[in-house]
Design a protein around this motif. Sequence first.
Motif, mmCIF file in Angstrom:
data_model
loop_
_atom_site.group_PDB
_atom_site.id
_atom_site.type_symbol
_atom_site.label_atom_id
_atom_site.label_comp_id
_atom_site.label_asym_id
_atom_site.label_seq_id
_atom_site.Cartn_x
_atom_site.Cartn_y
_atom_site.Cartn_z
ATOM 1 N N ARG A 175 0.830 -1.218 0.000
ATOM 2 C CA ARG A 175 0.000 0.000 0.000
ATOM 3 C C ARG A 175 0.853 1.252 0.000
ATOM 4 N NH1 ARG A 175 -3.565 -2.384 4.746
ATOM 5 N NH2 ARG A 175 -1.462 -3.094 5.149
ATOM 6 N N VAL A 176 1.993 1.201 0.677
ATOM 7 C CA VAL A 176 2.909 2.350 0.665
ATOM 8 C C VAL A 176 3.667 2.381 -0.656
ATOM 9 C CG1 VAL A 176 4.902 3.426 1.780
ATOM 10 C CG2 VAL A 176 3.135 2.328 3.177
ATOM 11 N N GLN A 177 4.111 1.238 -1.116
ATOM 12 C CA GLN A 177 4.924 1.187 -2.330
ATOM 13 C C GLN A 177 4.132 1.527 -3.589
ATOM 14 O OE1 GLN A 177 8.303 1.060 -2.087
ATOM 15 N NE2 GLN A 177 7.647 1.271 0.032
ATOM 16 N N ARG A 178 2.815 1.436 -3.536
ATOM 17 C CA ARG A 178 1.986 1.862 -4.676
ATOM 18 C C ARG A 178 1.893 3.377 -4.765
ATOM 19 N NH1 ARG A 178 -3.529 -1.442 -4.295
ATOM 20 N NH2 ARG A 178 -3.696 0.147 -2.719
ATOM 21 N N MET A 179 2.262 4.082 -3.694
ATOM 22 C CA MET A 179 2.250 5.551 -3.727
ATOM 23 C C MET A 179 3.350 6.029 -4.663
ATOM 24 S SD MET A 179 2.161 6.584 0.270
ATOM 25 C CE MET A 179 0.880 6.123 1.381
ATOM 26 N N SER A 180 3.131 7.207 -5.239
ATOM 27 C CA SER A 180 4.189 7.806 -6.042
ATOM 28 C C SER A 180 5.371 8.130 -5.128
ATOM 29 C CB SER A 180 3.696 9.088 -6.710
ATOM 30 O OG SER A 180 3.477 10.098 -5.733
ATOM 31 N N TYR A 189 4.374 11.384 2.905
ATOM 32 C CA TYR A 189 3.902 10.484 3.960
ATOM 33 C C TYR A 189 4.914 10.395 5.107
ATOM 34 C CZ TYR A 189 2.303 6.043 6.035
ATOM 35 O OH TYR A 189 1.882 5.054 6.876
ATOM 36 N N ILE A 190 6.160 10.150 4.793
ATOM 37 C CA ILE A 190 7.158 10.023 5.859
ATOM 38 C C ILE A 190 7.371 11.367 6.560
ATOM 39 C CG2 ILE A 190 9.224 10.343 4.425
ATOM 40 C CD1 ILE A 190 8.924 7.869 7.348
ATOM 41 N N LYS A 191 7.295 12.458 5.803
ATOM 42 C CA LYS A 191 7.449 13.787 6.413
ATOM 43 C C LYS A 191 6.289 14.070 7.362
ATOM 44 C CE LYS A 191 9.126 18.340 5.147
ATOM 45 N NZ LYS A 191 9.488 19.230 4.028
ATOM 46 N N LEU A 192 5.073 13.700 6.964
ATOM 47 C CA LEU A 192 3.919 13.892 7.841
ATOM 48 C C LEU A 192 4.024 13.017 9.088
ATOM 49 C CD1 LEU A 192 0.984 14.231 5.311
ATOM 50 C CD2 LEU A 192 1.896 16.003 6.829
ATOM 51 N N LEU A 193 4.511 11.781 8.926
ATOM 52 C CA LEU A 193 4.717 10.931 10.106
ATOM 53 C C LEU A 193 5.686 11.598 11.084
ATOM 54 C CD1 LEU A 193 5.012 7.376 8.508
ATOM 55 C CD2 LEU A 193 3.094 8.289 9.841
ATOM 56 N N CYS A 194 6.739 12.200 10.541
ATOM 57 C CA CYS A 194 7.708 12.897 11.402
ATOM 58 C C CYS A 194 7.073 14.086 12.100
ATOM 59 C CB CYS A 194 8.916 13.348 10.576
ATOM 60 S SG CYS A 194 9.944 11.994 9.993
ATOM 61 N N PHE A 195 6.288 14.882 11.378
ATOM 62 C CA PHE A 195 5.611 16.023 12.005
ATOM 63 C C PHE A 195 4.623 15.550 13.063
ATOM 64 C CE2 PHE A 195 6.686 18.620 8.128
ATOM 65 C CZ PHE A 195 7.452 19.545 8.803
#
Length: 66
Positions: free
Chosen positions: A18-23, A30-36
Amino acid sequence: MNRAPAFQFYPGDWLDFRVQRMSFAAQGAYIKLLCFMWKDSHDQHSVIDNEQAIANALGTAVEQWL
């Protein structure tokens, strides 16, 4: 609130289809938002409900974020 300087990262979860299907750009957002979420939210699992603030945090225009 005292927090550890890092959070656990699970490569198996990151490599989920599901993550790897993302551009590539969406994965970065996504990873930046997880960090925030970890660093700035009071509960470590939410983001502000403000499209402009999210776009600013990601360094992009609101239209690109949406």
